[in-house]
Design an enzyme around this catalytic site. Structure first.
Site, PDB file in Angstrom:
ATOM      1  N   LYS A   1     -17.541 -41.061  -2.170  1.00  0.00           N
ATOM      2  CA  LYS A   1     -17.269 -39.876  -1.364  1.00  0.00           C
ATOM      3  C   LYS A   1     -17.406 -40.228   0.110  1.00  0.00           C
ATOM      4  O   LYS A   1     -18.243 -41.056   0.493  1.00  0.00           O
ATOM      5  CB  LYS A   1     -18.255 -38.746  -1.705  1.00  0.00           C
ATOM      6  CG  LYS A   1     -18.154 -37.527  -0.788  1.00  0.00           C
ATOM      7  CD  LYS A   1     -19.280 -36.528  -1.031  1.00  0.00           C
ATOM      8  CE  LYS A   1     -19.245 -35.414  -0.001  1.00  0.00           C
ATOM      9  NZ  LYS A   1     -20.316 -34.423  -0.177  1.00  0.00           N
TER      10      LYS A   1
ATOM     11  N   GLU B   1     -26.221 -24.416   6.411  1.00  0.00           N
ATOM     12  CA  GLU B   1     -26.897 -25.461   5.635  1.00  0.00           C
ATOM     13  C   GLU B   1     -28.253 -25.827   6.250  1.00  0.00           C
ATOM     14  O   GLU B   1     -28.315 -26.352   7.360  1.00  0.00           O
ATOM     15  CB  GLU B   1     -26.017 -26.706   5.532  1.00  0.00           C
ATOM     16  CG  GLU B   1     -26.549 -27.739   4.561  1.00  0.00           C
ATOM     17  CD  GLU B   1     -25.457 -28.628   3.999  1.00  0.00           C
ATOM     18  OE1 GLU B   1     -25.772 -29.495   3.169  1.00  0.00           O
ATOM     19  OE2 GLU B   1     -24.290 -28.456   4.385  1.00  0.00           O
TER      20      GLU B   1
END
Length: 430
Positions: free
Chosen positions: A189, A234
């Site tokens: 990723k 976040e």
């Protein structure tokens, strides 16, 4: 009031640490924290009206390079140990507090810790005022009536947008290159970001977009540190009296204007193998980084869907019990960069980011937040943000990023990045 003392990482001899005089008193009234911010030398960390805002600078650390976190931890430890503090409340966020924002990459990069002259704080039904001065000066206690109000803030005029380092088509091509490399087995990723330029006719008062984004995204943590403004969904790490928590977001879908359709979109996000894979990498990286510092880390079996006004995210809340004497700042350093903003494996993802993005992220996607003298604090990831040009306050750089995995589609990732730019674009009044 004393002038701010800026300290650089080459000025950290033991005898150079200033001695601060700090006093926290409780206020007998509610305060709209963001409405009190001055036009310059302002810092903020606010969610749903609660949090901290800072006025002015008593002392500041500017630091860069791969040792930026270690240098900041050392400086904060010395500063906290030498301070004379009178705290009538004794809660996280009272007494001596520093706001910080750190560069994403080792080089280039600028990071800072700022101790304001004045801190206003609010938690639940308690509101407080902290005053800070460098000895031998004494703190000056201001009148609440002397603070500015949001009615004094002007709307940005004539804002236009332009591509940053890459056009949309060029960025989509970079995503396609990343997908090819993931398919070839080079990495699992990578998170690719793009920037967008905003140019106004006149200097932008940061308080306008900051206040608007806080109103539109109350579930996010609104922040301002040295020209970096935004509202992040976040939470990288929170440390409060030994309890460690973290909110991990990875996997995103854009919302529609129809509630019933959004429920169907949320269900598809929760079942998406591509998004679940991306999310798993991010959660695992945070859990692995916290494990050496916690006696236990609770990781839920599956994520939930976090609904924001413009997008929905897969989200996981982790919790642990601190097992060492780490501060919130040290935990943030241990967690950065997580797979949510970098990729897996981290070294390979960092190299690919530097190759494909064609820009300096600056403090975008780096830790932003605060720490107090007891080590408590909150550090989010600097997302949904803009950096005001220090040389020309008519100009801002907006940032957005997407997690790229083997099943990513470049056109869909571009649409997701555009959706993530919406909060700050809208906050600028366009």
């Amino acid at each position: 009031m004393t002038e701010s003392s800026a300290i650089h990482d080459d000025d950290l001899a033991p005898g150079s640490t200033p001695r601060l005089v700090v006093r926290t008193t409780e206020l007998g009234r509610e305060v709209d924290l963001l409405a009190t911010l001055p036009p310059t030398e302002a810092t903020a960390w606010v969610r749903r009206g609660e949090g901290l805002v800072g006025h002015g600078e008593a002392v500041r650390l500017d630091v860069a390079g791969p040792d930026r976190f270690a240098t900041a931890v050392r400086w904060w430890s010395r500063l906290s140990a030498s301070a004379a503090v009178r705290d009538e409340i004794g809660e996280p966020g009272t007494g001596l507090v520093a706001f910080g924002s750190f560069a994403f990459a080792d080089e280039p990069g600028h990071s800072t810790l700022i101790v304001p002259r004045i801190v206003l704080g609010r938690r639940g039904d308690r509101t407080w005022l902290t005053t800070i001065a460098v000895e031998p000066a004494l703190p000056v206690v201001p009148s609440i009536a002397s603070f500015p109000t949001s009615s004094q803030v002007g709307r940005p005029e004539g804002v236009v947008f332009a591509d940053g380092a890459l056009t949309g088509a060029q960025w989509a091509a970079a995503v396609a290159d990343a997908v090819r490399r993931i398919g070839a087995g080079e990495l699992d990723k990578v998170v690719l970001a793009r920037d967008l330029l905003a140019i106004a006719e006149k200097p932008i008062d940061f308080r306008w977009p900051l206040t608007r984004i806080a109103q539109d995204y109350p579930a996010c943590w609104t922040y301002a540190v040295q020209g970096l403004i935004g509202a992040t969904p976040e939470m990288l790490v929170r440390l409060e009296n030994g309890l460690v928590t973290s909110r991990v977001l990875a996997g995103t879908i854009r919302r529609s204007n129809d509630d019933a359709h959004d429920l169907a979109l949320a269900a598809s996000l929760a079942r998406s193998s591509k998004d679940l894979e991306e999310h798993e990498y991010a959660v695992r990286s945070v859990a692995d980084a916290l494990a050496p510092h916690c006696s236990s880390v609770n990781v839920p079996e599956s994520p939930f869907v976090l609904h924001l006004p413009n997008v929905m995210h897969l989200a996981t809340d982790l919790a642990g019990v601190l097992a060492d004497d780490s501060t919130a700042l040290e935990l943030a350093a241990a967690l950065h960069p997580s797979a949510a903003v970098c990729g897996t494996p981290t070294p390979v993802a960092l190299e690919l980011i530097a190759e494909l993005e064609h820009m300096d992220r600056g403090r975008y996607a780096g830790p932003v937040g605060w720490v107090d003298a007891a080590g408590n604090g909150e550090w989010g990831i600097a997302l949904r943000c803009a950096q005001i040009d220090p040389e020309d306050s008519r100009r801002l750089r907006l940032f957005a990023g997407c997690g790229i995995v083997a099943d990513s589609v470049p056109e869909a990732e571009l649409a997701e990045a555009q959706a993530k730019l919406v909060p700050v674009r809208d906050a600028l009044g366009t």
